[in-house]
Motif scaffolding. Structure first.
Motif, PDB file in Angstrom:
ATOM      1  N   ILE A 266      76.962 -36.806 -80.557  1.00  0.00           N
ATOM      2  CA  ILE A 266      77.412 -35.681 -79.388  1.00  0.00           C
ATOM      3  C   ILE A 266      75.898 -34.903 -79.210  1.00  0.00           C
ATOM      4  O   ILE A 266      75.458 -34.972 -78.063  1.00  0.00           O
ATOM      5  CB  ILE A 266      78.326 -34.661 -80.031  1.00  0.00           C
ATOM      6  N   LEU A 267      75.370 -34.465 -80.099  1.00  0.00           N
ATOM      7  CA  LEU A 267      74.131 -33.925 -80.186  1.00  0.00           C
ATOM      8  C   LEU A 267      73.010 -34.587 -79.455  1.00  0.00           C
ATOM      9  O   LEU A 267      72.059 -34.333 -78.655  1.00  0.00           O
ATOM     10  CB  LEU A 267      73.595 -33.268 -81.500  1.00  0.00           C
ATOM     11  N   THR A 268      73.142 -36.089 -79.927  1.00  0.00           N
ATOM     12  CA  THR A 268      71.817 -37.006 -79.117  1.00  0.00           C
ATOM     13  C   THR A 268      72.145 -37.078 -77.517  1.00  0.00           C
ATOM     14  O   THR A 268      71.047 -36.895 -76.626  1.00  0.00           O
ATOM     15  CB  THR A 268      72.121 -38.357 -79.571  1.00  0.00           C
ATOM     16  N   VAL A 269      73.422 -37.008 -77.070  1.00  0.00           N
ATOM     17  CA  VAL A 269      73.857 -37.102 -75.855  1.00  0.00           C
ATOM     18  C   VAL A 269      73.279 -35.869 -75.204  1.00  0.00           C
ATOM     19  O   VAL A 269      72.872 -35.628 -73.966  1.00  0.00           O
ATOM     20  CB  VAL A 269      75.451 -37.251 -75.262  1.00  0.00           C
ATOM     21  N   VAL A 270      73.794 -34.743 -75.876  1.00  0.00           N
ATOM     22  CA  VAL A 270      73.651 -33.485 -75.402  1.00  0.00           C
ATOM     23  C   VAL A 270      71.902 -33.082 -75.149  1.00  0.00           C
ATOM     24  O   VAL A 270      71.582 -32.654 -73.934  1.00  0.00           O
ATOM     25  CB  VAL A 270      74.053 -32.182 -75.977  1.00  0.00           C
ATOM     26  N   ARG A 271      71.330 -33.585 -76.327  1.00  0.00           N
ATOM     27  CA  ARG A 271      69.680 -33.084 -75.999  1.00  0.00           C
ATOM     28  C   ARG A 271      68.865 -33.966 -75.059  1.00  0.00           C
ATOM     29  O   ARG A 271      68.015 -33.415 -74.336  1.00  0.00           O
ATOM     30  CB  ARG A 271      69.074 -33.470 -77.590  1.00  0.00           C
ATOM     31  N   ARG A 272      69.614 -34.911 -74.509  1.00  0.00           N
ATOM     32  CA  ARG A 272      69.349 -35.944 -73.548  1.00  0.00           C
ATOM     33  C   ARG A 272      69.892 -35.513 -71.913  1.00  0.00           C
ATOM     34  O   ARG A 272      69.439 -35.728 -71.213  1.00  0.00           O
ATOM     35  CB  ARG A 272      69.649 -37.369 -73.381  1.00  0.00           C
ATOM     36  N   LYS A 273      70.562 -34.451 -72.253  1.00  0.00           N
ATOM     37  CA  LYS A 273      71.301 -33.873 -71.117  1.00  0.00           C
ATOM     38  C   LYS A 273      72.010 -34.576 -70.253  1.00  0.00           C
ATOM     39  O   LYS A 273      72.489 -34.430 -69.101  1.00  0.00           O
ATOM     40  CB  LYS A 273      70.407 -33.036 -69.967  1.00  0.00           C
ATOM     41  N   GLU A 274      72.723 -35.781 -71.051  1.00  0.00           N
ATOM     42  CA  GLU A 274      73.524 -36.652 -70.275  1.00  0.00           C
ATOM     43  C   GLU A 274      74.947 -36.167 -70.187  1.00  0.00           C
ATOM     44  O   GLU A 274      75.896 -36.534 -69.734  1.00  0.00           O
ATOM     45  CB  GLU A 274      73.347 -37.877 -71.176  1.00  0.00           C
ATOM     46  N   HIS A 275      75.177 -34.967 -70.836  1.00  0.00           N
ATOM     47  CA  HIS A 275      76.744 -34.338 -70.719  1.00  0.00           C
ATOM     48  C   HIS A 275      76.872 -33.650 -69.466  1.00  0.00           C
ATOM     49  O   HIS A 275      77.888 -33.026 -69.154  1.00  0.00           O
ATOM     50  CB  HIS A 275      77.081 -33.539 -71.920  1.00  0.00           C
ATOM     51  N   ARG A 276      75.756 -33.547 -68.429  1.00  0.00           N
ATOM     52  CA  ARG A 276      75.750 -32.785 -67.240  1.00  0.00           C
ATOM     53  C   ARG A 276      75.439 -33.811 -66.122  1.00  0.00           C
ATOM     54  O   ARG A 276      74.814 -34.819 -66.216  1.00  0.00           O
ATOM     55  CB  ARG A 276      74.447 -31.987 -67.307  1.00  0.00           C
ATOM     56  N   TRP A 277      75.912 -33.547 -65.017  1.00  0.00           N
ATOM     57  CA  TRP A 277      76.057 -34.045 -64.033  1.00  0.00           C
ATOM     58  C   TRP A 277      74.326 -33.988 -63.384  1.00  0.00           C
ATOM     59  O   TRP A 277      74.017 -33.004 -63.375  1.00  0.00           O
ATOM     60  CB  TRP A 277      76.910 -33.579 -62.642  1.00  0.00           C
ATOM     61  N   GLN A 278      74.046 -35.081 -63.010  1.00  0.00           N
ATOM     62  CA  GLN A 278      72.648 -35.287 -62.692  1.00  0.00           C
ATOM     63  C   GLN A 278      72.543 -35.514 -61.096  1.00  0.00           C
ATOM     64  O   GLN A 278      73.457 -36.115 -60.706  1.00  0.00           O
ATOM     65  CB  GLN A 278      71.871 -36.353 -63.462  1.00  0.00           C
ATOM     66  N   PRO A 279      71.337 -35.473 -60.374  1.00  0.00           N
ATOM     67  CA  PRO A 279      71.329 -35.720 -59.014  1.00  0.00           C
ATOM     68  C   PRO A 279      71.895 -37.341 -58.859  1.00  0.00           C
ATOM     69  O   PRO A 279      72.399 -37.450 -57.815  1.00  0.00           O
ATOM     70  CB  PRO A 279      69.848 -35.645 -58.648  1.00  0.00           C
ATOM     71  N   VAL A 280      71.519 -38.196 -59.655  1.00  0.00           N
ATOM     72  CA  VAL A 280      71.984 -39.356 -59.164  1.00  0.00           C
ATOM     73  C   VAL A 280      73.393 -39.533 -59.394  1.00  0.00           C
ATOM     74  O   VAL A 280      74.207 -40.477 -58.765  1.00  0.00           O
ATOM     75  CB  VAL A 280      71.407 -40.568 -60.447  1.00  0.00           C
ATOM     76  N   HIS A 281      74.154 -38.941 -60.409  1.00  0.00           N
ATOM     77  CA  HIS A 281      75.696 -38.861 -60.234  1.00  0.00           C
ATOM     78  C   HIS A 281      76.129 -38.179 -58.688  1.00  0.00           C
ATOM     79  O   HIS A 281      77.112 -38.792 -58.397  1.00  0.00           O
ATOM     80  CB  HIS A 281      76.195 -37.981 -61.427  1.00  0.00           C
ATOM     81  N   ARG A 282      75.689 -37.148 -58.444  1.00  0.00           N
ATOM     82  CA  ARG A 282      75.946 -36.565 -57.279  1.00  0.00           C
ATOM     83  C   ARG A 282      75.822 -37.371 -56.196  1.00  0.00           C
ATOM     84  O   ARG A 282      76.779 -37.315 -55.045  1.00  0.00           O
ATOM     85  CB  ARG A 282      75.291 -35.071 -56.906  1.00  0.00           C
ATOM     86  N   ALA A 283      74.732 -38.041 -56.068  1.00  0.00           N
ATOM     87  CA  ALA A 283      74.339 -38.915 -54.852  1.00  0.00           C
ATOM     88  C   ALA A 283      75.503 -39.986 -54.911  1.00  0.00           C
ATOM     89  O   ALA A 283      75.913 -40.695 -53.848  1.00  0.00           O
ATOM     90  CB  ALA A 283      72.943 -39.640 -54.941  1.00  0.00           C
TER      91      ALA A 283
END
Length: 290
Positions: A266-283
């Motif tokens: 989980i921390l690996t994903v969080v540190r890469r900020k992949e737990h947040r929506w990014q511009p590519v996801h919004r697009a």
């Protein structure tokens, strides 16, 4: 059953003596009688010299609890007067006491005609008997199953000699299982934002949502034996991935015995900020807010 209850129901002293003599009824302890061979926790607690309480009582009501095989008994007499739960001719602590007995001192037992302590008091007992996280697991379950209201739990905790109302700040009635509670508390210690029982259309309810899009699903002990549930959950996982979510699915064993490995992932994903929506996801139209 207490002798006063038996008398109120019309049982005479002669009837009771005869029933004991012929083996229809067993004398558990002074003033208490039951059926021969009854080894229930209530009977064992009465034989000790008290009333069933704490973990032992809540388990009877289906509360999600951490493993604990001990017999929890509320007592109001000196330990020297207590007996083995298996044999009232032996003192407490004899070699026959398996599993062990935990005694909870009470100045006065408030349920004199019942074999159990008052339910709210038994729930509050968890706060001073168990490790903090184990108590929170039980409190979440109590509220989620509506066995207690938040107001009753608060009053019970406030009534302890050292008030434990502060524990309510850690409680989440939305948690559907102890696994969810344990995971939530562990992530909270890492200052990771997590929500319990989040609804994601059209997939349905998920166990925990970390940040915006990291889903943590926790399988129960019985889950691996249910092939239909296994297939259904994998279908849900695929549906979540199609909608832009990341899914981590873990088992009861891994949460209970190997949480550090889950936390590292989980921390690996969080540190890469992949737990947040990014511009590519919004697009791509994925950035929804459940």
């Amino acid at each position: 059953m207490h002798i006063r209850t038996l008398r109120a129901e019309g049982t005479s002293e002669n009837d009771l003596r005869r029933a004991v003599r012929v083996g229809e009824v067993e004398r558990i302890r002074q003033g208490w009688y039951g059926l021969p061979g009854d080894t229930s926790d209530e009977v064992r607690a009465l034989r000790v010299g008290g009333r069933l309480t704490c973990v032992s009582l809540l388990r009877m009501h289906g509360v999600w609890l951490m493993p604990d095989t001990r017999l929890h008994v509320a007592v109001s007499v000196a330990r020297s007067r207590l007996c083995s739960p298996a044999d009232r001719a032996s003192g407490l602590g004899s070699s026959t006491d398996r599993p062990s007995v935990v005694t909870h001192w009470q100045p006065r037992l408030l349920n004199p005609l019942e074999p159990t302590e008052m339910f709210d008091d038994a729930a509050a007992c968890l706060a001073i008997c168990l490790p903090r996280d184990h108590a929170i697991v039980a409190f979440d379950s109590l509220l989620n199953s509506k066995l207690l209201s938040p107001e009753r739990l608060r009053a019970a905790l406030a009534g302890l000699p050292d008030s434990h109302e502060w524990m309510l700040n850690l409680v989440d009635a939305g948690c559907g299982s102890g696994l969810e509670t344990l995971a939530r508390l562990n992530l909270r210690r890492r200052h990771i934002r997590v929500r319990s029982q989040v609804h994601i259309p059209p997939v349905g309810w998920i166990d925990l949502l970390i940040g915006d899009r990291l889903v943590l699903e926790l399988d129960s002990r019985a889950h691996h034996t249910d092939s239909a549930a296994y297939e259904r959950d994998r279908s849900r996982d695929l549906a979540l991935i199609e909608r832009g979510y990341l899914v981590i699915r873990v088992t009861y064993r891994s949460v209970m015995q190997d949480w550090p490995a889950i936390e590292r992932a989980i921390l690996t994903v969080v540190r890469r900020k992949e737990h947040r929506w990014q511009p590519v996801h919004r697009a791509a139209g994925f950035a929804t807010a459940p």
